[in-house]
Design a protein around this motif. Structure first.
Motif: not given
Length: 332
Positions: A100-101, A149-150, A156-158, A185-188
């Protein structure tokens, strides 16, 4: 099928095969450039080309050359490319932080391609194996690939990929609940138009070997992926996974591998009606290339026939390393 044809000779199926014009008129499926997604591999450096030995004709490209490849793909009419990174081993860790860098290879490539070729759709891969010191798609704890956890890491990667400008996210990890977590997460975060093509029916297949060479995961992998990828004998489980991912917000679904699983492609399309794709994986590609190189088959004809099989099976499109060659042929 209802018996709606008369007996021979009133019915002769060869009548509609008698000429090219009649065959074209009665063809039930078509293969076009619009059906193609081109998987590409990105590596560090500038002006860098790295042939993948187990995938003849496929190269890892540095970002600048990948931009050129994207321009070429767009010029051929290919609607989308899918980016996979070859990560420097020094950046691989057990917690996969490089995934997620914002400036990792994939995200650099997304931004540069988006700027240079704004009209091509950019698809990405979401899984931890290119960044994982253990070679797995998920985080490993005491020899166990941990699910929850994955999923947090994958979210975060997405988000990092969406921020970079990706159009299609391709979660290939096969963790439970990851589609719903990503969609929320994308919607938020306001990424309401970023689409998800879920690797919903991804099997624990032996056809992936050359791909793992291409992304540098072969040597790192400890054990196998059978605790998260689907048993190749499990048709009903695969359908349940597809249904779950659609219910969690996947826009499109994928069956992987491709040709050995055409029965699943057809059933997924017929049962759910959602946009359905298949991945003609590295092992499928390598087998065709190797047989063609030995003169055992006509490589071009088999390449085209293999892709026609996906369309006949109900797929709306296919990820294939043959995409540029096929596009040139289809474009005449």
């Amino acid at each position: 099928m209802p018996a709606n044809q008369g007996p021979f000779p009133r019915t002769r199926f060869r009548r509609t095969r008698a000429s090219a014009a009649l065959r074209n008129l009665t063809r039930e499926a078509e293969l076009s450039v619009n059906d193609l997604i081109w998987p590409v591999f990105v590596c560090a450096g500038r002006g860098e080309r790295q042939p993948v030995a187990s995938m003849p004709g496929v190269e890892r490209l540095s970002v600048d050359l990948l931009v050129e490849a994207a321009r070429r793909a767009h010029g051929l009419g290919i609607p989308a490319i899918c980016i996979f990174p070859y990560t420097d081993p020094s950046l691989k860790t057990e917690l996969c932080e490089e995934a997620w860098n914002p400036d990792n290879l994939s995200n650099q490539a997304i931004r540069e391609i988006r700027d240079a070729v704004p009209d091509i759709a950019i698809m990405t891969d979401i899984a931890l194996d290119p960044y994982n010191a253990n070679g797995h798609d998920g985080i490993v704890r005491d020899g166990i690939i941990v699910n929850d956890e994955t999923v947090e890491a994958l979210v975060k990667m997405a988000l990092a990929q969406a921020e970079a400008g990706a159009d299609i996210l391709g979660p290939s990890d096969m963790m439970d609940s990851r589609i719903g977590a990503m969609r929320d997460a994308l919607e938020a975060e306001g990424h309401v138009n970023v689409t998800i093509m879920s690797y919903a029916a991804k099997f624990a297949s032996s056809y992936y070997g050359p791909f793992r060479d291409a992304v540098g995961a072969s040597g790192a992998l400890k054990g196998d992926k059978k605790t998260y990828q689907i048993d190749p004998m499990n048709r009903q489980e695969a359908l349940r996974c597809v249904e779950r991912d659609l219910s969690e917000g996947a826009d499109m679904v994928m069956v992987k591998p491709g040709m050995p699983y055409l029965d699943l492609c057809r059933e997924v399309k017929d049962r759910f009606g959602a946009p359905t794709y298949a991945y003609q994986v590295s092992g499928e590609y390598a087998m065709i290339e190797a047989a063609a190189a030995n003169g055992w088959i006509d490589g071009e004809k088999v390449m085209l026939e293999s892709l026609m099989s996906f369309r006949r099976a109900g797929c709306d499109g296919v990820l294939t390393y043959f995409a540029p060659r096929v596009a040139q042929i289809l474009n005449g």
